[in-house]
Enzyme design. Structure first.
Site, mmCIF file in Angstrom:
data_model
loop_
_atom_site.group_PDB
_atom_site.id
_atom_site.type_symbol
_atom_site.label_atom_id
_atom_site.label_comp_id
_atom_site.label_asym_id
_atom_site.label_seq_id
_atom_site.Cartn_x
_atom_site.Cartn_y
_atom_site.Cartn_z
ATOM 1 N N GLU A 1 0.862 -1.192 0.000
ATOM 2 C CA GLU A 1 0.000 0.000 0.000
ATOM 3 C C GLU A 1 0.902 1.247 0.000
ATOM 4 O O GLU A 1 1.933 1.266 0.683
ATOM 5 C CB GLU A 1 -0.845 -0.054 1.286
ATOM 6 C CG GLU A 1 -1.773 1.100 1.519
ATOM 7 C CD GLU A 1 -2.517 0.958 2.869
ATOM 8 O OE1 GLU A 1 -2.113 0.137 3.721
ATOM 9 O OE2 GLU A 1 -3.515 1.682 3.055
ATOM 10 N N LYS B 1 -9.397 1.882 -2.042
ATOM 11 C CA LYS B 1 -9.642 1.268 -0.728
ATOM 12 C C LYS B 1 -11.015 1.665 -0.169
ATOM 13 O O LYS B 1 -11.316 2.861 -0.030
ATOM 14 C CB LYS B 1 -8.530 1.697 0.229
ATOM 15 C CG LYS B 1 -8.550 1.016 1.590
ATOM 16 C CD LYS B 1 -7.318 1.448 2.393
ATOM 17 C CE LYS B 1 -7.183 0.748 3.720
ATOM 18 N NZ LYS B 1 -5.929 1.140 4.411
ATOM 19 N N CYS C 1 -5.062 -3.442 2.593
ATOM 20 C CA CYS C 1 -4.806 -3.444 4.032
ATOM 21 C C CYS C 1 -6.066 -3.653 4.874
ATOM 22 O O CYS C 1 -6.610 -4.734 4.894
ATOM 23 C CB CYS C 1 -4.044 -2.178 4.420
ATOM 24 S SG CYS C 1 -3.106 -2.440 5.955
ATOM 25 N N VAL D 1 -0.291 -1.966 10.674
ATOM 26 C CA VAL D 1 0.150 -1.489 11.988
ATOM 27 C C VAL D 1 -0.473 -2.314 13.120
ATOM 28 O O VAL D 1 0.013 -2.271 14.239
ATOM 29 C CB VAL D 1 -0.148 0.017 12.192
ATOM 30 C CG1 VAL D 1 0.717 0.850 11.269
ATOM 31 C CG2 VAL D 1 -1.615 0.347 11.973
HETATM 32 C C1 ACM Z 1 -3.987 0.132 7.187
HETATM 33 O O1 ACM Z 1 -5.087 -0.106 6.704
HETATM 34 N N1 ACM Z 1 -2.991 0.595 6.452
HETATM 35 C C2 ACM Z 1 -3.720 -0.097 8.623
#
Ligand code: ACM
Length: 264
Positions: A38, A109, A142, A169
């Site tokens: 990402e 996203k 992510c 994270v």
């Molecule tokens: C994330 O979605 N980069 C934690």
């Protein structure tokens, strides 16, 4: 087919150098599909929307997208790469999909994590599955992992492989993706980054690395370290993801009880 990932360590804002380094890590790799993290070219922790707008680039006509399109063409591979995408005055946390023939498509996203909500516009495109030649690739980014409907929808849309650019994270994702693969009998390639960013006072972020490839039986075919850059390619058998039966009587998609579920 062969597929894999790059696990990188970008320096925030150094787009040209970050892309140079990633292209170096891709050089000579032979695979049908390689997934990049990402926001691989910019870094993650934007101070705000204005900063993101300055560093973001159009897809597919921005300079980073063009460099990836050229590399995919010359190395005859497909790439899925996380990029900050500028569309007019709007910024999306996006993934570019390119193949040996050129630009294929993009995904924005859907589930923005925490402070990303102050920076990016949530995705407005369907959950996509792209035929890249050797396999059909579904894309999620992510934190989308935390919503099992995302991976399920990609599987229902025909994905053999989920390409999952990430900047993780939270510690749970590498294990959770094993379940996403078991639930859907798909392969998943999570491409993460390493390092820390502390650009916002009081918000130091440590990225957990552990990029991985998981198979439709939930086996981790390879998991990277927590702290080092790495490129890894493994061999997979796409046919295994096309058989949703786990025994003669249980098919993971046909056996769903749609009469009992509540999805909204
Ligand atoms: C994330 O979605 N980069 C934690």
């Amino acid at each position: 087919m062969k597929l894999g990932f790059v696990q990188n360590h970008p320096v925030f804002g150094n787009v040209r150098e970050n892309v140079d380094r990633t292209l170096e890590m891709l050089a000579g790799q032979e695979a049908g599909l390689i997934v990049l993290p990402e926001l691989f070219s910019t870094g993650y922790q934007f101070a705000g929307r204005e900063e993101a707008l300055e560093l973001a680039e159009p897809i597919p006509d921005g300079p980073t997208a063009r460099r990836l399109i050229d590399l995919a063409r010359s190395q005859k591979t497909a790439l899925v790469a996380g990029l900050a995408e500028r569309d007019g005055k709007t910024v999306y946390n996006s993934a570019l999909v390119v193949g040996a023939q050129g630009y294929i498509g993009k995904y924005r996203k859907a589930h923005l994590f925490d402070a990303e909500n102050d920076v990016f516009q949530p995705g407005d495109l369907p959950l996509p599955v792209f035929d890249v030649g050797p396999c059909r690739v579904g894309v999620m980014i992510c934190f989308d992992w935390r919503f099992p409907e995302t991976a399920r929808t990609l599987a229902l849309n025909g994905a053999d492989v989920i390409a999952h650019p990430s900047n993780l994270v939270l510690p749970h994702c590498p294990q959770a993706m094993i379940t996403r693969c078991l639930e859907n009998r798909v392969y998943a390639v999570t491409a993460d980054r390493v390092g820390t960013e502390a650009r916002v006072p009081g918000e130091s972020l440590k990225f957990v690395g552990q990029s991985q490839v998981v198979d439709p039986d939930g086996q981790v075919l390879y998991r990277a370290s927590v702290d080092r850059e790495e490129t890894k390619i493994v061999e997979i058998d796409v046919a295994r993801a096309r058989n949703k039966k786990i025994n003669p009587r249980n098919d993971l998609l046909a056996g769903r009880r749609l009469d009992l579920y509540r999805l909204n």
